[in-house]
Design a protein around this motif. Sequence first.
Motif, PDB file in Angstrom:
ATOM      1  N   ASP A 271       0.837  -1.203   0.000  1.00 17.94           N
ATOM      2  CA  ASP A 271       0.000   0.000   0.000  1.00 17.94           C
ATOM      3  C   ASP A 271       0.870   1.251   0.000  1.00 17.94           C
ATOM      4  O   ASP A 271       0.570   2.229  -0.704  1.00 17.94           O
ATOM      5  N   LEU A 300      -6.318   6.407  -3.239  1.00 16.88           N
ATOM      6  CA  LEU A 300      -6.545   5.017  -2.850  1.00 16.88           C
ATOM      7  C   LEU A 300      -7.628   4.919  -1.786  1.00 16.88           C
ATOM      8  O   LEU A 300      -8.484   4.019  -1.820  1.00 16.88           O
ATOM      9  N   VAL A 303     -11.145   5.503  -3.410  1.00 20.65           N
ATOM     10  CA  VAL A 303     -11.577   4.327  -4.177  1.00 20.65           C
ATOM     11  C   VAL A 303     -12.020   3.212  -3.235  1.00 20.65           C
ATOM     12  O   VAL A 303     -13.066   2.579  -3.441  1.00 20.65           O
ATOM     13  N   THR A 304     -11.237   2.975  -2.183  1.00 17.22           N
ATOM     14  CA  THR A 304     -11.571   1.920  -1.233  1.00 17.22           C
ATOM     15  C   THR A 304     -12.866   2.227  -0.493  1.00 17.22           C
ATOM     16  O   THR A 304     -13.733   1.354  -0.346  1.00 17.22           O
ATOM     17  N   GLN A 317     -13.516  -5.023  -5.133  1.00 18.56           N
ATOM     18  CA  GLN A 317     -12.806  -3.872  -4.583  1.00 18.56           C
ATOM     19  C   GLN A 317     -11.330  -3.912  -4.985  1.00 18.56           C
ATOM     20  O   GLN A 317     -10.743  -2.895  -5.342  1.00 18.56           O
ATOM     21  N   LYS A 321      -9.422  -1.104  -7.283  1.00 24.18           N
ATOM     22  CA  LYS A 321      -8.206  -0.421  -6.838  1.00 24.18           C
ATOM     23  C   LYS A 321      -7.084  -0.600  -7.864  1.00 24.18           C
ATOM     24  O   LYS A 321      -6.342   0.340  -8.165  1.00 24.18           O
ATOM     25  N   ALA A 324      -7.769   1.649 -10.812  1.00 22.65           N
ATOM     26  CA  ALA A 324      -7.515   3.045 -10.453  1.00 22.65           C
ATOM     27  C   ALA A 324      -6.023   3.350 -10.444  1.00 22.65           C
ATOM     28  O   ALA A 324      -5.580   4.395 -10.951  1.00 22.65           O
ATOM     29  N   VAL A 325      -5.229   2.432  -9.899  1.00 23.82           N
ATOM     30  CA  VAL A 325      -3.771   2.621  -9.866  1.00 23.82           C
ATOM     31  C   VAL A 325      -3.214   2.658 -11.289  1.00 23.82           C
ATOM     32  O   VAL A 325      -2.412   3.536 -11.638  1.00 23.82           O
TER      33      VAL A 325
END
Length: 341
Positions: A271, A300, A303-304, A317, A321, A324-325
């Motif tokens: 993370d 992050l 989004v989470t 989920q 993520k 999105a990254v």
Amino acid sequence: MSSVTDTLPSGPTRSKMSDEGFISSLVAAVAISLFLIASLLVPNFFQWQNVVNLVTNNWAVIALGVGVSFLLVSGNFDLSVGGIVALSGVLSVWFAQSTEGANALSTGLGLPYGLAIACALLGSLAIGALNALFVVRFGIPSIIVTLGTMMVARGIAQVITHGSQRNTNLPDAFGYLGNLSLFGTSIKFPVVLMGLLLVVAIFVERKMVFGRITYWIGANPEAASLSGIDRARHITKLYLFSAGIAGVVGILLASEYKSGFSNRGLLMEFDALVIALLGGVAIAGGFGSVIGMFFGAIILAVVTSAATGLVLSPDWQFILKAVAVFLAIVTQTWALARRNK
């Protein structure tokens, strides 16, 4: 004759907006946009308390991201921070537990709480020193070294806890730091400490020679060495800095939950790496900023939190993520390439 520091590049500070500043602004804009989009999709998402929670619930990863970002800028990885979080927390509990426990998991060394914290922090710094030894002295790639020390640190924590956790026979003072609220609010001491760490890190990054040297080592290590910079010493300091942060995070989490858990901090290292990359820190070194890393953490977190609000399964989920990254990093690369044409 000019000194070494006179020849250092100015890093992220220039007369016009630097590339680091441009990327940080872009990441901040993406974070705000995602928050607004999530507010339209998720009921009750657009609330001030939710904004506060995005930071307070992720203080540990953001703090770890500071040390990881500095090392990435220097061209090095640190995947050991999650293991150090577990180790320092377990050590602080074990050292503070009374010597007269009912069983092995409730029996410790009976040290005074302050001394227990100090010894746990020394254990964390020992892992950082080990990272520096193998990376600097023996030239082993940092990603391999820190992946190994992460497993070593977590393995030691598992041995001390017998694969479980230690949460009994602790002094009353043990839970104080992790649960201390400041300024008459619900904001806890660890969150304030994280904020202070961010401010100091930004100042070091932008205004101090130490920060400029970090950028130069990452951008051109050979030129840095030829200019008289002691790369070995500097990278050693960075690894000790990152390990020290991880040690403090582990101690505070152990204090908050009043337990030493060998699986605490699991995947935190990834993370921390993700939010640094989301924030525009170059994986090859020489580029990035702590401010960008912070807004990467917000991305992050948004989004989470949105995925949780939409009641998506953990599997979806994780995919969301990842998407999105990927999109964030591709967008940064494209925008920077367009800007420099």
